[in-house]
Design a protein around this motif. Structure first.
Motif, short mmCIF file in Angstrom:
data_model
loop_
_atom_site.label_atom_id
_atom_site.label_comp_id
_atom_site.label_asym_id
_atom_site.label_seq_id
_atom_site.Cartn_x
_atom_site.Cartn_y
_atom_site.Cartn_z
N ASN A 188 0.84 -1.18 0.00
CA ASN A 188 0.00 0.00 0.00
C ASN A 188 0.88 1.24 0.00
O ASN A 188 1.93 1.27 0.62
N LEU A 223 1.63 5.24 1.06
CA LEU A 223 1.37 6.00 2.28
C LEU A 223 0.12 6.83 2.06
O LEU A 223 0.07 7.69 1.19
N CYS A 264 -1.95 8.32 4.69
CA CYS A 264 -2.38 9.32 5.66
C CYS A 264 -1.18 10.11 6.16
O CYS A 264 -0.07 9.62 6.21
N GLU A 275 1.22 12.25 8.77
CA GLU A 275 1.65 12.04 10.14
C GLU A 275 1.09 13.17 11.01
O GLU A 275 1.54 14.31 10.93
N ARG A 326 -0.76 1.98 14.09
CA ARG A 326 -0.25 1.66 12.76
C ARG A 326 1.28 1.68 12.74
O ARG A 326 1.92 2.26 13.63
N SER A 367 4.23 2.85 9.87
CA SER A 367 4.48 3.52 8.60
C SER A 367 5.91 3.20 8.16
O SER A 367 6.87 3.68 8.76
N SER A 416 7.41 1.96 0.30
CA SER A 416 6.76 2.53 1.47
C SER A 416 5.41 1.86 1.66
O SER A 416 4.69 1.59 0.69
N THR A 417 5.07 1.59 2.91
CA THR A 417 3.85 0.84 3.20
C THR A 417 3.21 1.35 4.47
O THR A 417 3.88 1.45 5.51
N GLU A 418 1.94 1.66 4.40
CA GLU A 418 1.17 2.06 5.58
C GLU A 418 0.43 0.84 6.09
O GLU A 418 -0.35 0.22 5.35
N VAL A 452 -2.09 -0.14 8.82
CA VAL A 452 -3.06 0.24 9.86
C VAL A 452 -3.54 -1.03 10.52
O VAL A 452 -3.99 -1.97 9.85
#
Length: 319
Positions: free
Chosen positions: A5, A7, A9, A11, A301, A303, A312-314, A316
């Motif tokens: 996924n 990023l 959202c 910070e 989460r 990040s 890069s991976t979020e 949650v």
């Protein structure tokens, strides 16, 4: 394989902590080559990837670094194994903080456990390489030994070696136990370059997760070998990933599982909402490119801020 996924959202608050990640450096002072699948491997450049990572980590100041395994490559000339492992440990030690090393198959091709684990400073009673630590009260990190039951790393007559060879004999009909021909789906994991978690380690894991639950801690599980078929190539999985995940799914505290080994990387969320993130290999970075990252940890989460080939991976929690 689940895709990473982006990023999604911003910070909105400071993280509880940050830590650096890298995997499958697999350095060797030999010409570039290819994997058995034909993927290019840049053995000498991989130390440059690590050096760049350490340079950036020292600027960003994460609390610690996790190396998800395979610090040197199996093609490293055996007379150079000891000095090469020391060289790479010295490069990691240029980071201004603790480094936690996982062991992988390439590590064990080079040195037996009794020589390898002290060099990596792995807390190793009886040369087992699983341990846990809690850098802040809210979180606990669990490091699994994915080669606990293995045909490599232990003495030939060690009970763990004999158990591993029995499993391979039963599960893989090929004379070359690194050959998955004829194995279908997840059965392709029964290869010599993989391994399993033994019964004592499973019991230990259960006890650690029970304690973390009682302390209301979130848990991150790290293993060189992936634990979810949806994130990984079948041929890269831990032999008894299903048993390990049965223990993990018996609690609600584990939020993320980190792994290496499957060099292309991957990401999935399993049926219990646990994220599985396999880290892209430093070894497969052409000169001038990199693969490492920093993970910012929040209450809800992770990040992963990746550099270069590391996506890069979020993550949650719960979705």
């Amino acid at each position: 394989m689940g895709s990473a996924n982006g990023l999604v959202c911003s910070e909105e608050k400071q993280p509880l902590l940050s830590f650096g990640v890298i995997s499958d450096v697999q350095y060797a002072d030999i010409p570039d080559g290819r994997s058995f699948l034909g993927v290019p491997r840049y053995y000498r450049h991989s130390v440059c990837v690590l050096q760049k990572a350490v340079e950036e980590w020292n600027q960003e100041k994460p609390k610690f670094v996790i190396n998800c395994g395979d610090i040197v490559d199996g093609f490293c000339p055996k007379e150079q194994s000891m000095i090469t492992v020391k060289k790479m440990v010295n490069e990691f030690d240029k980071f201004n903080g603790p480094v936690y090393h996982l062991i992988g198959n390439h590590c064990l091709y080079n040195l037996p456990r009794e020589k390898l684990l002290p060099l990596l400073r792995v807390p190793s009673p009886d040369y087992h390489a699983y341990f846990e630590f809690s850098p802040i009260p809210e979180y606990r990190f669990v490091i699994l030994d994915g080669y606990d039951i293995s045909g490599i790393g232990w003495a030939k007559d060690h009970p763990n070696t004999l158990e591993a060879l029995k499993i391979l004999q039963e599960k893989n009909p090929n004379s070359d136990k690194n050959n998955p021909d004829g194995l279908v789906g997840c059965e392709r994991r029964f290869l010599m370059f993989n391994g399993g978690v033994g019964k004592e380690q499973l019991k230990w894991l259960d006890n650690v997760l029970e304690e973390a639950t009682n302390l209301n801690q979130n848990v991150i599980v790290c293993c060189h070998l992936p634990l979810d078929p949806a994130a990984s190539s079948f041929a890269a999985l831990l032999w008894n990933y299903d048993e390990v995940m049965a223990v993990i799914h018996g609690y609600n505290c584990v939020k993320v599982c980190l792994a290496g080994h499957d060099h292309k990387g991957g990401h999935s969320v399993d049926s219990h909402g646990v994220h599985h993130r396999i880290l892209e290999a430093a070894l497969e970075c052409p000169p001038g490119t990199y693969a490492f990252g920093r993970i910012n940890v929040f209450h809800d989460r992770f990040s992963l801020l990746g550099t270069g080939r590391m996506r890069s991976t979020e993550m949650v929690f719960g979705r």
